[in-house]
Design a protein around this motif. Sequence first.
Motif, mmCIF file in Angstrom:
data_model
loop_
_atom_site.group_PDB
_atom_site.id
_atom_site.type_symbol
_atom_site.label_atom_id
_atom_site.label_comp_id
_atom_site.label_asym_id
_atom_site.label_seq_id
_atom_site.Cartn_x
_atom_site.Cartn_y
_atom_site.Cartn_z
ATOM 1 N N UNK A 65 0.797 -1.235 0.000
ATOM 2 C CA UNK A 65 0.000 0.000 0.000
ATOM 3 C C UNK A 65 0.825 1.279 0.000
ATOM 4 N N UNK A 66 1.997 1.273 0.642
ATOM 5 C CA UNK A 66 2.728 2.529 0.787
ATOM 6 C C UNK A 66 4.209 2.282 1.021
ATOM 7 N N UNK A 67 4.989 3.303 0.676
ATOM 8 C CA UNK A 67 6.438 3.291 0.914
ATOM 9 C C UNK A 67 6.821 4.575 1.649
ATOM 10 N N UNK B 210 -3.031 -3.328 9.350
ATOM 11 C CA UNK B 210 -1.946 -3.174 8.383
ATOM 12 C C UNK B 210 -0.835 -4.171 8.694
ATOM 13 N N UNK C 109 3.485 -4.193 8.788
ATOM 14 C CA UNK C 109 4.743 -3.458 8.659
ATOM 15 C C UNK C 109 5.754 -4.364 7.981
ATOM 16 N N UNK D 292 4.384 -0.441 3.805
ATOM 17 C CA UNK D 292 3.216 -0.776 4.606
ATOM 18 C C UNK D 292 2.259 -1.558 3.719
ATOM 19 N N UNK E 201 -1.430 -4.229 3.620
ATOM 20 C CA UNK E 201 -2.660 -4.560 4.331
ATOM 21 C C UNK E 201 -2.377 -5.737 5.247
ATOM 22 N N UNK F 149 2.626 7.448 -3.598
ATOM 23 C CA UNK F 149 2.847 6.003 -3.447
ATOM 24 C C UNK F 149 2.131 5.501 -2.206
ATOM 25 N N UNK F 150 1.033 6.137 -1.854
ATOM 26 C CA UNK F 150 0.353 5.760 -0.618
ATOM 27 C C UNK F 150 -1.119 5.488 -0.878
ATOM 28 N N UNK G 115 -7.370 2.204 1.094
ATOM 29 C CA UNK G 115 -7.547 0.877 1.695
ATOM 30 C C UNK G 115 -8.563 0.951 2.831
#
Lengths: 298, 333
Positions: free
Chosen positions: A174-176, A215, A217, A222, A224, B177-178, B183
């Motif tokens: 989902x994210x960096x 979430x 880690x 990050x 789900x 990038x998020x 979600x």
Amino acid sequence: MALSARPMKLAVGPLLYLWDRQTALDFYADMCDAPVDIVYLGEVVCSKRRVLQKDDWGLVACALEAAGKEVVWSTLALIEAESELATMARIVDGSAGHFEANDMAAVQHGAGSPFVAGPHLNVYNEATLRLLVEQGARRWVAPVELPLATIATLGETRPKGLEIEVFAYGRLPLAFSARCFTARSQDRPKDDCGFICREYPDGITLYSRDDQPFLTLNGIQTQSAAVQNLCARVGELRAAGVDILRLSPQSQDFAAVIRAFRDAVDATGAATPFPASVLPGGYCDGYLRGAAGIERAP
Amino acid sequence: MTLELVCPAGTLPALRAAVDNGADAVYLGFRGATNARNFPGLNFSESEAAAGVAYAHERGSRVFVALNVYPSPTTWEAATNTIDRAARLGVDALILADPGLMRFAADRYPNLRLHLSVQSSATNWRAIEFYRQEFGVQRAVLPRVLSATQVARLIKRTSVEIEVFGFGSLCVMAEGRCALSSFATGHSPNTQGVCSPAHAVRWEETPAGRQARLNDILIDRYAPGEAAAYPTLCKGRFRVNDRVLHALEEPTSLNALDVLPALAVSGVKAIKVEGRQRSPAYVAQVTRLLRRALDLCNDAAAKWVPPVELIGELDALAEGRTHTLGAYERSWH
């Protein structure tokens, strides 16, 4: 006239976690015999990680290719340092057009050679997709938050020959961040992380304070907590023009996951019961219908 | 090397506040789902934008129009219409994130300056080079992931002007990038221009304390008397390995004053203030304080140390009343 259904392919996504060397070698040895078509290799998340050394990766790729698999080299999503650019360039140059770009730096460096536009490039419309095809994209992995309706629209107007791949199974990337959340959770500085993420082969589940798995880690990434599982939606994916389903490696039960997807894709008629999720958080599929990704269709 | 100050204008009164207090440039968005910070009651109609452009230009400030979401096939036309509107108004630059829109703008308005939005997620010189080669992008806003040293190294490798964030809310993730917000809620910065949107927030009083939920997911719980923060999902408290902590980040603001001299010396062109959702009063105060900081820093350059009272006044305006250097400082990573 009804078109005969194109055979859908199964792809094993890049390993997103830091597994120890032998576990990773065993995993890829299993993939040689698994009913999958494509295997993505290499590091997408953290430039400090060395799941395998260069020679090991080479041997893994040779074995997979000898077993008839298409091998694609994935590249880092968040590229900051000069050393990371150099690593990306080395992978792109050595891949003979079989690389996955996850940052525009890789598109720029590999300009003109064929590539896979990875899920971390922001492609949300036809104009951007066309632009990447002009740069050499032969396959597009849709961003995880894209609804299937949008994928279908882009599928209808796609440039000739472009394949579409969808993240069909796994904890969603989902994210960096610049920050390593795994190190932070253990009060370690990123520069002295001790590769603590090696202890979490599926990442660390993060729970809300009322105990909902929310979430995961995974170093600077990050994910789900819930596993996105689109196995029951293969028919819709096929109708939307999706060619390839990406299954993201997990430490347990991956063979059963592949088996269930293979049966669904081959439409053998045998309704294979899908194994229950071994990870906390269960399954989700909300993104597909444009809802919150965490939701699951009843 | 003189640092420019680029300030947020969520409304016409905020634009005037920024211009009156010394912004070299303001950035604004049109109403509708075509820009980040797509909050109710914010952003500009075409006539308001025209008034804003006139007001700024008369006083020597420039106006940038931000269109920094990634349009889908259904919102594509609205997005290109927005570009047409901005071009008609004679704005000084377009801030875009989507490569397809950059192609459109570069083809149709070759003389209109293009800035790379932070949502483009260009964190290295090669990515920036891609946008320069393809669309003639003249400035890039860097995501909040690079250390001050990394910013300096990047600038040595690119001819594109570099703008960085100096003050305001802190994005913990690489912008663009998020997908955490989509979600949890179905709405994200890339698609709808929002993060942790207000419509999904629910506050509840419980025996365990005041709780903040986002689409039913518990983001934080506050003991009696504890200050509660807006439930931005990356700034909540969660349980990780049986510890409850701000696992991603604390409710805090970015304040880059301590590294301002280093940024100036490294060749950063402009300092950006976050906050198009903020009130005109807030924009006026922050702009005035940062104008003073930049003027002092521009005069003294490398030798400058931010005055304590300036930091104190900015902290008073900050989320959580505290600040961090964020990714500029290696120890934050």
